[in-house]
Design a protein around this motif. Structure first.
Motif, short mmCIF file in Angstrom:
data_model
loop_
_atom_site.label_atom_id
_atom_site.label_comp_id
_atom_site.label_asym_id
_atom_site.label_seq_id
_atom_site.Cartn_x
_atom_site.Cartn_y
_atom_site.Cartn_z
N UNK A 74 56.65 32.00 59.12
CA UNK A 74 57.64 32.37 58.10
C UNK A 74 57.87 33.88 58.06
N UNK A 75 56.80 34.65 58.22
CA UNK A 75 56.95 36.10 58.27
C UNK A 75 57.79 36.52 59.48
N UNK A 76 57.48 35.91 60.63
CA UNK A 76 58.22 36.25 61.85
C UNK A 76 59.70 35.88 61.71
N UNK A 77 59.98 34.73 61.12
CA UNK A 77 61.38 34.31 60.95
C UNK A 77 62.12 35.15 59.91
N UNK A 78 61.38 35.76 58.99
CA UNK A 78 62.04 36.57 57.96
C UNK A 78 62.40 37.97 58.47
N UNK A 79 61.81 38.42 59.54
CA UNK A 79 62.06 39.79 60.00
C UNK A 79 63.52 40.07 60.36
N UNK A 80 64.19 39.23 61.14
CA UNK A 80 65.61 39.52 61.38
C UNK A 80 66.44 39.46 60.09
N UNK A 81 66.06 38.59 59.17
CA UNK A 81 66.78 38.50 57.90
C UNK A 81 66.60 39.77 57.07
N UNK A 82 65.40 40.36 57.14
CA UNK A 82 65.17 41.61 56.42
C UNK A 82 66.06 42.72 56.97
N UNK A 83 66.19 42.78 58.29
CA UNK A 83 67.05 43.78 58.91
C UNK A 83 68.50 43.60 58.52
N UNK A 84 68.98 42.36 58.54
CA UNK A 84 70.37 42.09 58.15
C UNK A 84 70.60 42.41 56.67
#
Length: 149
Positions: A74-84
Motif C-alpha cells: 500500500x505504501x508503494x502504491x501510494x507513492x505515485x499518488x503522493x507525487x500527483x
C-alpha cells in the motif's frame, strides 16, 4: 472539500506534469523537475514493488508476514499518488509576486514576438507559468530567452 475536488488534484497533477518543461535551466530553480521525475519513476516501478512484496510472502508460505507485506504494498502504491497530489496542489497555487512578474515578462515577450497566447492572468498560478514557459521554450529562439536563462 468535496470528493470531486480531491480527485481534481490528481487530474491537475497529471496535466501539470505533462505541461511543465523539463529543462535543465529550470531544474535548479524549481522543485518540479525532481517531483516529476520521481512521480514518473514511481508510476513505473512501485506497482512491481507492491506485487513482489506480497508474492514473496506467498511463495515462501510466510502468511504471518502478510500484514507487513500488504502495508509495504500500500505504501508503494501510494507513492505515485503522493507525487500527483503534490503536483496538482502546486499547479493551483498562486505565484509569489516575483514569479508573477517573471510570468508577465515572458508572456509579454511571446505576445510581442507575434504568437497567440491566452490573455494574461491577473493572479497567475503555477499552471499558467508552466504554460508560458512551455510555449517560450518551444517558440522563442535562444537569443530571446537569454535574458531569463
Amino acid at each position: 472539500m468535496t470528493q470531486q475536488s480531491k480527485w481534481k488534484y490528481f487530474q491537475d497533477g497529471q496535466h501539470y506534469m505533462s505541461t511543465w518543461p523539463m529543462r535543465k535551466e529550470l531544474a535548479a530553480v524549481f522543485p518540479e523537475h525532481r517531483y516529476i521525475k520521481a512521480t514518473k519513476f514511481a508510476t513505473k516501478v512501485m506497482p512491481a514493488v507492491a506485487a513482489i512484496s506480497i508474492l514473496t510472502q506467498m511463495v515462501f508460505n510466510n502468511y504471518a508476514g502478510m500484514p507487513q507485506a500488504v502495508a509495504i504494498a500500500l505504501l508503494a502504491l501510494s507513492m505515485p499518488l503522493q507525487g500527483l497530489w503534490w503536483l496538482g496542489k502546486r499547479s493551483q497555487t498562486v505565484l509569489p509576486p516575483s514569479l508573477a512578474k517573471w510570468y508577465s515578462e515572458i508572456h509579454q515577450k511571446i505576445v510581442s514576438e507575434g504568437y497567440a497566447m491566452q490573455p494574461k492572468k491577473s493572479q497567475p498560478r503555477y499552471q499558467e507559468l508552466a504554460d508560458v514557459l512551455s510555449r517560450a521554450f518551444k517558440q522563442l529562439d535562444r537569443s530571446a530567452l537569454e535574458r531569463w536563462f
